[in-house]
Design a protein around this motif. Structure first.
Motif, PDB file in Angstrom:
ATOM      1  N   ILE A 134       5.084   1.132  -7.080  1.00  0.00           N
ATOM      2  CA  ILE A 134       3.899   0.808  -6.276  1.00  0.00           C
ATOM      3  C   ILE A 134       4.067  -0.580  -5.681  1.00  0.00           C
ATOM      4  O   ILE A 134       4.326  -1.552  -6.389  1.00  0.00           O
ATOM      5  CB  ILE A 134       2.617   0.861  -7.135  1.00  0.00           C
TER       6      ILE A 134
ATOM      7  N   ASN B 225       1.700  -2.888  -4.140  1.00  0.00           N
ATOM      8  CA  ASN B 225       0.254  -2.936  -3.946  1.00  0.00           C
ATOM      9  C   ASN B 225      -0.141  -3.867  -2.805  1.00  0.00           C
ATOM     10  O   ASN B 225       0.676  -4.612  -2.256  1.00  0.00           O
ATOM     11  CB  ASN B 225      -0.467  -3.307  -5.254  1.00  0.00           C
ATOM     12  N   ASP B 226      -1.425  -3.806  -2.427  1.00  0.00           N
ATOM     13  CA  ASP B 226      -1.893  -4.568  -1.273  1.00  0.00           C
ATOM     14  C   ASP B 226      -1.937  -6.059  -1.524  1.00  0.00           C
ATOM     15  O   ASP B 226      -2.165  -6.845  -0.602  1.00  0.00           O
ATOM     16  CB  ASP B 226      -3.264  -4.057  -0.818  1.00  0.00           C
TER      17      ASP B 226
ATOM     18  N   ASN C 239       0.814  -1.220   0.000  1.00  0.00           N
ATOM     19  CA  ASN C 239       0.000   0.000   0.000  1.00  0.00           C
ATOM     20  C   ASN C 239       0.845   1.266   0.000  1.00  0.00           C
ATOM     21  O   ASN C 239       0.310   2.363   0.133  1.00  0.00           O
ATOM     22  CB  ASN C 239      -0.963   0.054   1.199  1.00  0.00           C
TER      23      ASN C 239
ATOM     24  N   GLU D 217       3.784   3.822  -1.932  1.00  0.00           N
ATOM     25  CA  GLU D 217       4.246   4.208  -3.250  1.00  0.00           C
ATOM     26  C   GLU D 217       5.462   5.123  -3.151  1.00  0.00           C
ATOM     27  O   GLU D 217       5.638   5.835  -2.170  1.00  0.00           O
ATOM     28  CB  GLU D 217       3.139   4.933  -4.041  1.00  0.00           C
TER      29      GLU D 217
END
Length: 718
Positions: free
Chosen positions: A227, A229-230, A169, A171
């Motif tokens: 990024i 990401n989750d 989560n 960046e």
């Protein structure tokens, strides 16, 4: 039958109970204005009741009274740190370390402030704008600590100021970067940086002197945003938003079962790791899923373009082991810092100018021998090449050359004529590598023999007389036939010896002629100097004998140079003939930098320039003039600086330089070099070659004696 009123009472009871529970949970989760934590090793950190992350103070490993303001995994026994407060945020020189009983508080102006027990500010999250009002702060389950405004927006968050780690989560954009730590348990800013540059996400090595990235780099991918990401994937996205999966490879992340983090290690390796959320019987560790570069020892050599010192520092050898650099010292060297092998190696013996003849050859070369290491190479630092060359010729050339510390021989078996190429190297050595698969060279390290000592060749040694008597007795017992055979053998040996001496003379002439070319020593015509300085256009400064101009030589000789045009030669996270080395002359030089022998009616040597260099070095360290009348008792820089060093208060030299105070070890080393240079007696001052090696870390710097005579008084020559 239950009456409607009972239903209303029951509903109200449930509503009030639920509201109380939510209010209690909210109070436990949020940090209100005025709340604070103390660095006492006992205060509970800020976190959710069942949160994965905690915000608070962590004791720095190996230290009893210094703490990091940090974020770490709350449910992992080893307390893995993912963020820490850094001076000037991520661009500062090191962590905002706090002593015991320091505190961090969410103050009324809306930002976190770390203060010491004397209420002096150590770190701050930054000031909130006047038109924003703070609601609270919170440690989120993503690992992000935020300061929230009343309009539900975040006024500050730790995700925007990463140190060496990013989490799902999170960046990084063109303004974001990661910095490595200096060592595994040393949180000062290290030698590596991950950042975006001209559309690429790259790994840079940092120059520890200028704190700027080297030109060399390792690209991880093209884009303008990183990024995490989750779902556990690291992606690079370009301006159009198209993603490129960077990691992991051939692994499907399971964020519901594992924690994930991506860290730029102190050794320069960017690693994606996982840890089970629900450990079994204990003994779990972080598992490596992906890392880059795959071979950091080779990668930095390929991309640094003859700059940088490699992952292991000067004079060291780097070998990649599961992606990590394994650092060792070559024969004749040892670690500068045994606790941190990545800082480089030093030579176990020091060479001095008196070890060399005036022509650069080695005095008593038989004191040295060679220790070999196969599959090793130092691609830079060479100053001489022999081609073709046998191993014997390579050894002999390096042995006779005082500047040669190491010789690299390419495998002669790969050449049709059985000869190879010999590269001679001088200190310091950079980017050393060891690889059995890709390196076909042998390294020859010149080291002193274990029983080496300087002897006069005319001095008889113990046992020589007995050996001579034995030879005489044996000769008397020989018959006519034996004498004839002996004479025949002697004749053959003499012929072979003469042939060998002729070949060695040819080799020696070749070596000396090449050395003259390789050292780039030559005379320039006036026309060449005039062209290099653009007709003496750009003036750098003036001296007693003339003006100094900026010049640029052709690329084959180097870059920028300073040319002095003599004008008085006839009259004066100064030029001497070659045979003269000293002179008697009037005082010349900039005041404050003048060596004592100018005023003692003693011969002047090149050591006066060493003295001036030492004064200049102290000026750079202390950021002040060498003579300052406004300083009163501290007017003379050299005397004041040595007093500070002698009284164990070296930090006073850089009291206004926070970066200097964070690296007192290097400060002391450079200061000791300066004190050696400004010694009152010229014979105690090192030559500039030794000074250069001291500053580069190639040799150790011993503790200097007092530079001034015991009965001397401070004098300012104007």
């Amino acid at each position: 039958m239950v009456s409607p009123l009972s239903h209303i009472h029951l509903f109200l009871f449930i509503f009030i109970t639920t509201l109380w529970i939510f209010t209690t949970v909210e109070a436990q989760r949020n940090v209100s204005v005025g709340d604070f934590l103390s660095a006492d090793g006992e205060s509970a950190p800020w976190q959710l009741p069942s949160g994965d992350f905690a915000f608070g103070f962590q004791l720095i490993p190996g230290e009893e009274h210094r703490f990091l303001l940090a974020i770490w995994y709350a449910k992992i026994p080893e307390r893995t740190i993912v963020w820490y407060a850094n001076n000037s945020n991520r661009d500062g020189p090191g962590p905002a370390a706090a002593v015991r009983n320091s505190k961090v508080e969410l103050n009324r102006t809306g930002h976190l402030v770390l203060t010491d027990p004397g209420n002096n500010e150590l770190w701050s999250s930054g000031t909130v704008t006047n038109d924003s009002r703070v609601s609270h702060a919170a440690m989120l389950d993503t690992g992000n600590f935020v300061i929230a405004g009343e309009n539900s927006g975040n006024l500050w968050e730790s995700f925007k100021y990463p140190t060496d780690t990013i989490l799902p989560n999170q960046e990084l954009d063109v303004n974001g970067s990661l910095f490595s730590t200096l060592a595994e348990t040393n949180y000062n800013k290290g030698r590596y940086q991950l950042r975006f540059d001209q559309g690429s996400f790259i790994l840079n090595q940092i120059d520890m002197f200028t704190k700027k990235p080297y030109n060399g780099y390792y690209p991880l991918g093209a884009g303008s945003r990183l990024i995490f990401n989750d779902s556990g994937y690291i992606q690079i996205r370009n301006s159009s938003g198209s993603p490129l999966n960077l990691a992991p490879v051939n692994v499907v992340p399971r964020p519901e079962s594992n924690y994930y983090r991506a860290t730029l290690g102190f050794d320069g390796v960017f690693t994606l790791s996982s840890y089970p959320r629900n450990p079994g019987g204990g003994g779990e560790r972080w598992s490596v899923l992906w890392f880059r570069p795959e071979d950091i020892c080779q990668t930095l050599v390929d991309n640094t373009a003859r700059v940088g010192i490699g992952p292991c520092g000067y004079n060291s050898i780097c070998e990649t082991n599961n992606g990590r650099p394994n650092c060792t010292c070559p024969p004749g060297f040892s670690f500068l810092d045994e606790k941190n092998p990545h800082t480089g190696c030093k030579q176990d013996y020091a060479s001095y100018p008196e070890d060399c003849n005036t022509d650069g050859s080695t005095i008593e070369a038989d004191r040295f021998e060679f220790k070999t290491m196969s599959f090793a190479d130092f691609p830079f630092s060479d100053y001489g090449v022999l081609q073709p060359a046998t191993e014997l010729e390579c050894r002999q050339s390096c042995l006779l050359d005082c500047s040669c510390a190491v010789a690299i021989l390419q495998d002669p078996s790969l050449s049709p004529d059985g000869t190879g190429t010999c590269w001679k190297k001088k200190l310091p050595l950079s980017n050393g590598r060891f690889n059995r698969q890709s390196i076909d060279r042998t390294t020859l390290f010149k080291v002193p023999k274990s029983n080496a000592s300087r002897k006069s060749p005319d001095t008889p040694q113990p046992g020589d007389e007995n050996q001579n008597q034995a030879v005489l007795i044996l000769s008397a017992l020989l018959g006519t036939s034996a004498i004839f055979n002996f004479l025949s053998l002697a004749a053959i040996s003499s012929i072979l010896f003469c042939l060998h001496r002729r070949r060695m003379r040819d080799v020696d002439r070749t070596v000396h002629s090449r050395r003259d070319l390789e050292t780039n020593l030559r005379s320039f015509t006036y026309k060449e100097v005039e062209q290099a300085t653009n007709r003496f256009k750009e003036e750098l400064g003036r001296g007693a004998f003339g003006t100094v101009y900026k010049g640029e030589l052709p690329s084959s000789y180097g870059n920028f140079v300073a040319v002095k045009k003599l004008e008085k030669v006839v009259q004066e996270a100064k030029l001497l003939i070659n045979s003269k080395t000293q002179t008697q002359t009037g005082v010349r030089g900039t005041k404050g930098y003048v060596a004592p022998e100018w005023f003692r009616n003693t011969p002047v040597t090149v050591k006066v320039d060493v003295y001036s260099f030492g004064v200049m070095l102290l000026e750079i360290i202390c950021c002040r003039k060498c003579v300052d009348f406004e300083m009163e008792e501290e007017a003379i820089l050299t005397e004041w600086a040595f007093d500070c060093y002698n009284e164990g208060m070296i930090e006073k030299l850089v009291e206004n330089d926070e970066e200097g105070r964070n690296d007192l070890g290097r400060l002391e080393m450079i200061s000791k070099v300066a004190f050696w240079c400004v010694q009152y007696e010229p014979i105690l001052r090192p030559c500039m070659r030794t000074v250069s090696m001291m500053l580069e870390g190639a040799v150790q710097v011993p503790s200097p004696p007092c530079p001034f005579p015991v009965n001397s008084m401070s004098k300012i020559i104007v």
